[in-house]
Design an enzyme around this catalytic site. Structure first.
Site, PDB file in Angstrom:
ATOM      1  N   THR A   1      -4.392   5.307 -21.931  1.00 44.45           N
ATOM      2  CA  THR A   1      -4.428   3.992 -21.325  1.00 44.45           C
ATOM      3  C   THR A   1      -3.012   3.699 -21.705  1.00 44.45           C
ATOM      4  O   THR A   1      -2.254   4.363 -22.481  1.00 44.45           O
ATOM      5  CB  THR A   1      -5.284   3.249 -21.764  1.00 44.45           C
TER       6      THR A   1
ATOM      7  N   ASP B   1      -6.944  12.863 -25.175  1.00 46.72           N
ATOM      8  CA  ASP B   1      -7.149  11.457 -24.675  1.00 46.72           C
ATOM      9  C   ASP B   1      -6.508  10.520 -25.868  1.00 46.72           C
ATOM     10  O   ASP B   1      -6.991  10.325 -27.079  1.00 46.72           O
ATOM     11  CB  ASP B   1      -8.667  11.123 -24.670  1.00 46.72           C
TER      12      ASP B   1
ATOM     13  N   LYS C   1      -3.080  -0.380 -24.777  1.00 45.85           N
ATOM     14  CA  LYS C   1      -3.394  -0.360 -26.177  1.00 45.85           C
ATOM     15  C   LYS C   1      -2.055  -0.205 -27.072  1.00 45.85           C
ATOM     16  O   LYS C   1      -1.422  -1.286 -26.928  1.00 45.85           O
ATOM     17  CB  LYS C   1      -4.610   0.549 -26.278  1.00 45.85           C
TER      18      LYS C   1
ATOM     19  N   ARG D   1      -2.730  -3.179 -18.201  1.00 43.84           N
ATOM     20  CA  ARG D   1      -3.815  -2.511 -17.992  1.00 43.84           C
ATOM     21  C   ARG D   1      -3.512  -1.261 -16.985  1.00 43.84           C
ATOM     22  O   ARG D   1      -3.400  -1.660 -15.730  1.00 43.84           O
ATOM     23  CB  ARG D   1      -4.970  -3.257 -17.637  1.00 43.84           C
TER      24      ARG D   1
ATOM     25  N   TYR E   1       0.764  -1.198  -0.164  1.00 45.85           N
ATOM     26  CA  TYR E   1       0.087  -0.069   0.124  1.00 45.85           C
ATOM     27  C   TYR E   1       0.790   1.370  -0.072  1.00 45.85           C
ATOM     28  O   TYR E   1       1.988   1.284   0.833  1.00 45.85           O
ATOM     29  CB  TYR E   1      -1.278   0.097   1.114  1.00 45.85           C
TER      30      TYR E   1
ATOM     31  N   GLU F   1      -0.607   5.016  -0.756  1.00 48.11           N
ATOM     32  CA  GLU F   1      -1.290   6.010  -0.937  1.00 48.11           C
ATOM     33  C   GLU F   1      -0.531   7.288  -0.812  1.00 48.11           C
ATOM     34  O   GLU F   1       0.266   7.246   0.086  1.00 48.11           O
ATOM     35  CB  GLU F   1      -2.459   6.205  -0.008  1.00 48.11           C
TER      36      GLU F   1
HETATM   37  C1  PLP Z   1     -10.142   2.706 -24.309  1.00 45.39           C
HETATM   38  C2  PLP Z   1     -10.286   4.043 -24.225  1.00 45.39           C
HETATM   39  C3  PLP Z   1     -10.562   4.561 -22.774  1.00 45.39           C
HETATM   40  C4  PLP Z   1     -10.835   4.043 -21.561  1.00 45.39           C
HETATM   41  O1  PLP Z   1      -9.898   3.076 -21.149  1.00 45.39           O
HETATM   42  P1  PLP Z   1     -10.217   1.808 -19.878  1.00 45.39           P
HETATM   43  O2  PLP Z   1      -9.068   1.596 -19.572  1.00 45.39           O
HETATM   44  O3  PLP Z   1     -10.999   0.927 -20.811  1.00 45.39           O
HETATM   45  O4  PLP Z   1     -11.215   2.626 -19.071  1.00 45.39           O
HETATM   46  C5  PLP Z   1     -10.589   6.189 -22.741  1.00 45.39           C
HETATM   47  N1  PLP Z   1     -10.514   6.907 -23.753  1.00 45.39           N
HETATM   48  C6  PLP Z   1     -10.214   6.431 -25.017  1.00 45.39           C
HETATM   49  C7  PLP Z   1     -10.200   7.416 -25.952  1.00 45.39           C
HETATM   50  C8  PLP Z   1     -10.228   5.009 -25.400  1.00 45.39           C
HETATM   51  O5  PLP Z   1     -10.129   4.482 -26.384  1.00 45.39           O
END
Ligand code: PLP
Length: 418
Positions: free
Chosen positions: A227, A201, A230, A236, A55, A57
């Site tokens: 993220t 994003d 991807k 993740r 932990y 925080e």
């Molecule tokens: C995949 C995605 C997210 C969210 O990701 P999670 O990890 O599934 O919550 C946010 N923004 C965009 C543009 C995405 O493609």
């Protein structure tokens, strides 16, 4: 005598078998879902480590628990590598995933009911950019923008008009199903005109940005969320990068605003992924991911497919199946039986319902991670064509599934047992 501590296969054969099954499935199929990838063995090892036990925080040097001598170094490595990789001023590596990372931007800059803008979900935006079923559409006054009727590209004139009218606190620039390059500078100009924060994003394209295959929003957007699992090929998780001026607001929004203890095993795996992404091999990977998407798009166009915007600039292709007389769901399910994993998706101005839309979303991050190239893209576009022509021909689908498996054997995927 220490307590016996059996391995997974002994402790829980059911879960051990399911993990083996998933690995086998990921090995023998063509994974074309553009948000998916193969994390490397090194990333998986860090992610499955004892760091999950701790932990911590708070932030580096300012924790609410003792015993942080190791964890602080892990987080420091993750932060400094990401700063170097993206050229960011400030980095927060603690968001649990992409959705909570985006919530942190809202918490930092908005009060409930404030106007915000993002690309609407049916046009390729993300749920968390203000779509009505998401908390972000319910707790804020969401003003979604769309795509041009004419060319299905982001309509910057509409973004400007809506921004002037609604004075949003945040403008989101980022997509989950958009095959073209994002013009961050154009969004910046609109945000400046109306006093909005610009949040980019880059969840889908982070690996392309890191590898120089898509322009970077760093230095343009106020906040960049992504993220890590991807196209970046990490565990993740998610990171937020921002200008120094917003560092305190973002950090406070993540902790204690939204979260408790960070997932330190994930932080470690993010550090590993960032190290991998700084290699020349990763630059090649990013370049090849885009080249493969172009090759796949060309193969599909040559076979008479209709692609949204007519092609792709990035890792992703949106196929409009309307002219092929088959729905997205029927095509996706038949392709899945053929060992080609895709997802059905709405196309711009889709007349069909979201649970059975007209489109298919595919992408090249995972197959490029296996080392596939132009010649494989040709085979894949031919298979997609055959399945879409005869989705209920079980013999054909089974024959393609065998051919897919055979092809996959020649391209072992990172992170999977051989
Ligand atoms: C995949 C995605 C997210 C969210 O990701 P999670 O990890 O599934 O919550 C946010 N923004 C965009 C543009 C995405 O493609």
């Amino acid at each position: 005598m220490p307590t016996r501590d059996p391995a997974l296969a002994e402790r829980d054969p059911e879960i051990a078998r399911l993990i083996r099954d998933e690995a086998a499935l990921e090995a023998r199929t063509l994974r074309l879902i553009p948000s998916e990838n193969y994390a490397s063995r090194a990333v998986l090892e860090a992610s499955g480590s004892v760091l999950t036990n701790k932990y911590s925080e708070g932030y580096i040097g300012k924790r609410y628990y003792e015993g942080q001598v190791v964890i602080d170094q892990v987080e420091e490595l993750a932060v400094s590598r990401l700063k170097q990789l993206f050229g960011a001023e400030h980095v927060n590596v603690q968001p649990y995933s992409g959705s909570p990372a985006n919530l942190a931007a809202y918490l930092a800059f908005c009060a409930p009911g404030d106007p915000i803008m993002g690309l609407g979900l049916p046009f390729g935006g993300h749920l968390t950019h203000g779509w009505n079923v998401s908390i972000t559409g319910r707790y804020f006054k969401s003003v979604p923008y769309g795509l041009s009727q004419k060319d299905h590209r982001i309509d910057l004139d509409e973004v400007r008009r809506l921004a002037r009218e609604h004075k949003p606190k945040i403008i989101w620039c980022g997509t989950s199903a958009y095959p073209r390059t994002l013009d961050f500078a154009a969004f910046r100009a609109i945000a400046d005109e109306v006093g909005a924060k610009l949040c980019a994003d880059i969840a889908h394209i982070a690996g392309l940005v890191a590898g120089g295959a898509h322009p970077s929003p760093i230095g343009i957007a106020d906040v960049v969320t992504t993220t890590t699992h991807k196209s970046l090929r990490g565990p993740r998780g998610a990171v937020i990068m921002c200008k120094q001026a917003f560092a305190k607001d973002i950090d406070r929004a993540v902790f204690p605003g939204l979260q408790g203890g960070p997932h330190n095993h994930t932080t470690a795996a993010i550090a590993v992924a960032a190290k991998e992404a700084m290699t020349p091999e990763f630059k090649t990977y990013a370049t090849n991911t885009v080249a493969n998407a172009r090759a796949l798009a060309e193969g599909l166009l040559a076979r008479g497919f209709n692609l949204v915007t007519g092609g792709t600039d990035n890792h992703l292709i949106l196929i409009d199946l309307t002219s092929r007389g088959v729905t997205g769901k029927i095509a996706a399910k038949a392709l899945d039986r053929a060992g080609i994993s895709t997802n059905y998706n709405a196309v711009p101005y889709d007349p069909r319902k979201p649970f059975d839309p007209s489109g298919l979303r595919i992408g090249t991050p995972a197959i490029t991670a296996r080392g596939m190239g132009a010649s494989e893209m040709g085979k894949i576009s031919a298979w997609i064509d055959e399945v879409v022509k005869a989705p209920s021909d079980d013999a054909l689908v089974a024959r393609i599934a065998r051919d897919v498996e055979e092809l996959c054997k020649g391209f072992p995927a990172p992170g999977l047992p051989m």
